[in-house]
Design an enzyme around this catalytic site. Sequence first.
Site, PDB file in Angstrom:
ATOM      1  N   ARG B  56       0.815  -1.044   0.183  1.00  0.00           N
ATOM      2  CA  ARG B  56      -0.297  -0.406  -0.361  1.00  0.00           C
ATOM      3  C   ARG B  56       0.759   0.981   0.038  1.00  0.00           C
ATOM      4  NH1 ARG B  56       2.898   1.208   3.224  1.00  0.00           N
ATOM      5  NH2 ARG B  56       1.248   3.272   3.726  1.00  0.00           N
ATOM      6  N   GLY B  57       0.504   1.858  -0.010  1.00  0.00           N
ATOM      7  CA  GLY B  57       0.945   3.365  -0.028  1.00  0.00           C
ATOM      8  C   GLY B  57       0.994   3.475  -1.942  1.00  0.00           C
ATOM      9  N   ALA B  58       0.763   5.182  -2.074  1.00  0.00           N
ATOM     10  CA  ALA B  58       0.779   5.443  -3.659  1.00  0.00           C
ATOM     11  C   ALA B  58       1.658   5.404  -4.365  1.00  0.00           C
ATOM     12  CB  ALA B  58      -0.186   7.110  -3.502  1.00  0.00           C
ATOM     13  N   ARG B  93      -7.484  -0.049  -6.772  1.00  0.00           N
ATOM     14  CA  ARG B  93      -7.549   1.119  -5.621  1.00  0.00           C
ATOM     15  C   ARG B  93      -8.288   1.823  -6.249  1.00  0.00           C
ATOM     16  NH1 ARG B  93      -4.821   0.068  -1.208  1.00  0.00           N
ATOM     17  NH2 ARG B  93      -6.086   1.691   0.484  1.00  0.00           N
ATOM     18  N   GLN B 205      -2.385   1.748  10.344  1.00  0.00           N
ATOM     19  CA  GLN B 205      -1.163   1.720   9.093  1.00  0.00           C
ATOM     20  C   GLN B 205       0.293   3.260  10.634  1.00  0.00           C
ATOM     21  OE1 GLN B 205      -3.584   2.913   8.304  1.00  0.00           O
ATOM     22  NE2 GLN B 205      -3.927   1.892   6.696  1.00  0.00           N
ATOM     23  N   ASP B 246      -1.889  10.794  -1.954  1.00  0.00           N
ATOM     24  CA  ASP B 246      -2.469   9.639  -2.172  1.00  0.00           C
ATOM     25  C   ASP B 246      -3.087  10.097  -3.707  1.00  0.00           C
ATOM     26  OD1 ASP B 246      -3.285   8.770   0.103  1.00  0.00           O
ATOM     27  OD2 ASP B 246      -3.225   6.664  -1.057  1.00  0.00           O
ATOM     28  N   ASN B 256      -6.289  12.165   1.017  1.00  0.00           N
ATOM     29  CA  ASN B 256      -4.826  11.635   1.971  1.00  0.00           C
ATOM     30  C   ASN B 256      -5.765  10.766   2.757  1.00  0.00           C
ATOM     31  OD1 ASN B 256      -1.527  10.311   2.262  1.00  0.00           O
ATOM     32  ND2 ASN B 256      -1.700  11.942   4.313  1.00  0.00           N
ATOM     33  N   LYS B 257      -4.945  10.150   3.020  1.00  0.00           N
ATOM     34  CA  LYS B 257      -5.974   8.587   4.683  1.00  0.00           C
ATOM     35  C   LYS B 257      -6.811   9.536   5.117  1.00  0.00           C
ATOM     36  CE  LYS B 257      -5.257   5.194   4.627  1.00  0.00           C
ATOM     37  NZ  LYS B 257      -5.818   4.653   3.628  1.00  0.00           N
TER      38      LYS B 257
END
Lengths: 367, 367
Positions: B56-58, B93, B205, B246, B256-257
């Site tokens: 995960r993570g852009a 995603r 996370q 993201d 973002n998250k």
Amino acid sequence: MRVVQVFGRSTRSLEEAPDGRGVLVVDQTRLPFAFERVRVDTLAGAADAISRMVVRGAPLIGVTAAYGLALALAADPSDTGLSAAVATLAATRPTAVNLRWALERVRARAVAAAPSARFDVAWREARAIAEEDVAMCARIGEHGLALLRDVAARSSGAPIRLLTHCNAGWLAAVDWGTALAPIYRAYDEGLPVHVFADETRPRNQGASLTAWELAAHGVPVTLVADNAAGHLLQRGEIDACIVGADRVTRRGDVANKIGTYLKALAARAHGVPFWVALPASTIDWTLDDGARIPIEERSEDEVLRVAGRAEDGRVVRVAVAPPGVRARNPAFDVTPAALVTALVTERGSCAASEEGLLSLYPERRPA
Amino acid sequence: MRVVQVFGRSTRSLEEAPDGRGVLVVDQTRLPFAFERVRVDTLAGAADAISRMVVRGAPLIGVTAAYGLALALAADPSDTGLSAAVATLAATRPTAVNLRWALERVRARAVAAAPSARFDVAWREARAIAEEDVAMCARIGEHGLALLRDVAARSSGAPIRLLTHCNAGWLAAVDWGTALAPIYRAYDEGLPVHVFADETRPRNQGASLTAWELAAHGVPVTLVADNAAGHLLQRGEIDACIVGADRVTRRGDVANKIGTYLKALAARAHGVPFWVALPASTIDWTLDDGARIPIEERSEDEVLRVAGRAEDGRVVRVAVAPPGVRARNPAFDVTPAALVTALVTERGSCAASEEGLLSLYPERRPA
């Protein structure tokens, strides 16, 4: 009148034991997976129940402390015993002002009586505080209901979508609750409501208490992570926010569960009302500025671990952080009065300001 | 250059397998309690790793998708196979734009080659994307370090206290990370830093990845509940906030998250810088308005349950809500550009605005 229902049965968070020498409280550390009452019948038991958060919520902490002081006087009615018991109970939680208010009320009654009469006098005062709390919460429900009706009048029949944080329901008081009292009233009257309950890490009172008590009463509730409020408010999915309080200053600053302030900022950014519901016992008339409210720092363990039910049915605590990592755990934050749309008290709603509060409590106006 | 260390050993989140027919990725669903690599060597494996958040993570999603597309072409290099693989990977995603950017880059290369050459061409392009990501993150580290030095110059030797949300470290990229790259650079240079890591419910996370990777490298870190940021900012305990992204629109709105927006509101309320670190691949030049960014809604199960390690050492998932309660789980939110103090990219820092971004990327200026 007790209307809040748990699966159809009226209940309170605290009741006197039939023998009159203790109280039975719902063990809130066991919810939502077990609904059990435990008996508190000593000073040490009351202090432990408050500090371990077997009971929590500013109003209920005050009532439990009041009974705890009476129980202390059953064992030692001397002046020394009285002072020591007050000190022990006052030290259990620093932020909620109801605790100190209730202790002072019982102490003042007891100290005026002969030692042999002190238990009876204190017990009756604790009972009075409990009954007044129920009545105040019922009236908060009435005044909050008026605010909800105003929202409903603009929502053309769609459910009113309310965000709440932590737990300010009947579990946080003796009955009804503060922030949830208007919601119970609205639901019981057939006004359509839908509650979004913040999980409320680190102790998850939103998941374990608010979602549980609303669902038990039949009120539609959706659990969300604490992080979700900004998004929901931004997308227009929340009509109003309503929370409780642990201490409100005479100018209307609000100490409440950690995270409240973030939600208030987001509500303001999107023009959504942010209401704070509280009984008069939560107002600290001695403080102007919320920055002076002591903020309890609790054990880092509450951040590092989460309690829940494993698939085998056992309730366990699991570590969520790597070994060796440390945590900070401030338990409350302060929402400045400027972000609060209205305070909802047992005497009505007012602006979150000194003038607003004095309009409802004119007896507090300096001579 | 790979400097980020796990307990003294350099590492990357994704490496090519020695046989050149797969990649080895750190299984991020097992952190922080197990550090294991799993092999991804098929299209289905890559899609599953992205959608289950094994990776995960852009930036890392983009790189994994690029290799996944190459691996798909090893099995079926036809035009039909290529289109189907792009569609499958793009659907994993919806919010991170790096995914679509990387897929398009590999697709454009592959479609221009004969089917027999497509795997090789795509694999080399995926490798190029990975190496460029490492280089971009290293440069983000340089540019962010300059910002941290400015803070340090004002803090007279005390540690710089930084708040971050979710994970934008080397685990979110291939190496270095975005938001954490400047922090690693500062730490390695002896600039005193202290990171407050938001837990980042619902998937934690911050606790499981950020606290883990910072601690593994030796960077001082304190875990806090997502609710704590407002209080810490209000009390002056945070010098700057830095997060990843993201997707960033051409006007500088930042997806973002979930929860990032709440922290940005609080940072603004207290005049604390709020920086967003990102490589160029995270910019969506086709979108002006962040309100048009698709926000992924993930399973309610992520809110209703928490994964962690029980006292017996087993990693288990525990329910935190009463049976029958439902949840909402938006995975991202959008922070308006107006709340972002600066965007930190591989080309330098700029205002979060169209003019700011175009000053760094003049080739994007409309003709």
